[in-house]
Design an enzyme around this catalytic site. Sequence first.
Site, short mmCIF file in Angstrom:
data_model
loop_
_atom_site.label_atom_id
_atom_site.label_comp_id
_atom_site.label_asym_id
_atom_site.label_seq_id
_atom_site.Cartn_x
_atom_site.Cartn_y
_atom_site.Cartn_z
CB SER A 4 52.15 75.01 45.06
OG SER A 4 52.66 75.13 46.35
CG ASP A 40 55.82 68.72 48.22
OD1 ASP A 40 56.46 69.60 48.82
OD2 ASP A 40 54.93 68.98 47.40
CG HIS A 88 56.53 71.80 46.13
ND1 HIS A 88 55.27 71.52 46.62
CD2 HIS A 88 56.46 73.07 45.63
CE1 HIS A 88 54.48 72.58 46.44
NE2 HIS A 88 55.17 73.52 45.84
#
Length: 739
Positions: free
Chosen positions: A587, A673, A708
């Site tokens: 991320s 995501d 995600h």
Amino acid sequence: MNRRQLIMSTAATALAVSASPALARQSTGSPMPQPPVAKKIPVVIEQLGRTRTDDYQWMKDDNWQAVLRDPTLIKAEVKEHLTAENAYREAMMASTLPLQETMFAEMRGRIKEDDSSVPAPDGGWNYYVEYQTGDQHPRYMRVERQGTWMVDGQPVTKNFVRAPTPQLLLDANELAKGKAYSEVSAASHSPDHTLFAYAEDAQGSEVHKIYVKDLATGEVLPEVIDSATGDFVFSPDSQWIFWTNRDDNGRPDKIFRRPARGGATTLVYEEADDGMFIGVGRTADDQFIVIGIQNQETSEARYIPAATPTAEPVVLEPRVVATRYDVDHWGDRWVIRTNADEAIDFKIVQAPTATPAKANWTDLVPHTPGRFIEGLDLTNDHLARQERADANTRIIIRDREGAEHEIAVDEPAFALSLAGASEYETTTTRYTYNSPSTPTQTFDYDMASRERTLRKTQQIPSGHNIEDYVVERLNAPASDGQLVPVTVLRRKSTPVDGSAPLLLYGYGSYGIPMPASFSTNRLSLVDRGWIYAIAHIRGGSDKGWGWFLDARKMTKKNTFTDFIASAKHLIDKKYATAGNIVAQGGSAGGLLMGAVNNMRPDLWAGIVGQVPFVDVINTMSDTSLPLTPPEWPEWGNPIEDPAAYDYMMSYSPYDQVEPKAYPAVLATGGLSDPRVTYWEPEKWVAKLRPATTSGKPVLLKINMEAGHGGAAGRFDYLKEVAHDYAFAVWAIDKGWEQA
């Protein structure tokens, strides 16, 4: 499981539609899969008098909001390219399949499959989750409570001749049947114990439905709450349910209320600023419902008295830019954690129930620089708080008279975490302890008598001997003189002479610290002679909130240079050698990976960028994306601020790709995501591959059925970890030479 034939067949099919379908041959005569060649459609973007060209903007689906909810809607050319990329990666890494399967078996073997959490007492019940052998998802349970507890200041005692029968509240395995993805993101019982609500994300897109179940009849009530964030709470009288709405851009924008068992929906609060996150909860003493409003630097709270749950929310203290506060209620007063009055590492103040505005705040726990107060938990007679300093944590217990004591730990690097009490009228709190070598222990702690009770020790069915491992804490000197903590885990038998491969993990954003915690998965590298290291770099709060403030906006590059300094220090101390390190981050940690890949490619054998936020300038200029306005306080606003644009452009990993000898790279993502959209890693790979002069592969792995967090099931997720670790080994061993 033999997948080689299937993978090679799939790869051949996908490669046939790529721009370069031919297979090259190495000197050995073995076929070398050729990567998909992404077409270039230059798009010229003018912004603040600056011009940039994006060749791969076409990879962003114009209908991306709908794709999040239904991935089958993705446009054909994007799906075709992603499919070809997945097939190429699988073909290139086919030789790692036995290692992936072995690592997966190891990781699964370290999990106690028939496991359960320590029960959390609340009123007449103990609540817990359990897994049965083979289960991918948890079962939510409760059982009647035995013994004595307090209700409204009076003791209640209940004993049974025979042990009561546990009650199943929700089997998330049944909920997930027939679905490619299913995750219960939140679950909670009503205060009167008659209802049970849960929020399910069925795409990985973080768009939830909330269901309410009648525990007397076992019926799931017919009125389902749609388009929710997964955040909800019952009112203290159990008559109402409040939840946070998710708008079409994926942002939390409204708080709604309806009767808990169904009925008309009422708007409680709507946030006008699309740069703020909102949520709803109850105070520890159940006297108030609280709406929290915040971004990375500013916050506000609004409260509703429990006695009048349909009343309009009242502002506790109006928001002021760069001032943060969060609130709880302690029977006769408000207790507030805040950075007001230049309390960089936060302090705790108190205020009268009737007049809680800042003018009436008085210090309860004063500010101490370098001692970051992360959070607190209240019971009727005690305040427990968690503090962080020098990349370790501690827990402090305080009674109403102000007497304090610490729960102490004696290890160089560890993770001590305050779990808190599950009920208000108690002297017992709960905490967990682990370290990189020590499995998690769960303790109940009597805050009055100071007695602790070990309730659970994490079991490793395949075996684990703490004495086989060494945990060390180093301090890497940064270029400006700051010392960056680095936690190291290795086997005692692993030499410190530079010969061992090393994985260096980092994050460094949003003030989120990286705990020196235990992970059974890491042992699949460490037991193979690897050294595992965590760099506690600026941008996190590992050394206090100032550690975060020193690596955001116009100082963001400190995050990247700290990570590089950590690698160089590990090399200097003979834990690693340049070119024998694999760097990993996800991320915003993927942004870190992209940046250090551009800045010092010579240090790494491989880069693992998990759901990497690498297309920074484009993403932070696109106000339709869920996190763009809320994250301008973190990164800056390149739409309005030329200085922010120029600084962001100077490190944006996608924009700074240029011809150089890059290491092997693995980028991963999820089609659903909403946080780091799939096209970020897709574009990054498309730009990196023709730029690298090293001949080392650049690979893309897109999970077409997740978001995600990757796969939802506990075993399916392990397959993803095993894949990424196998890539790390493959990168060190230059496995592509045998592909």
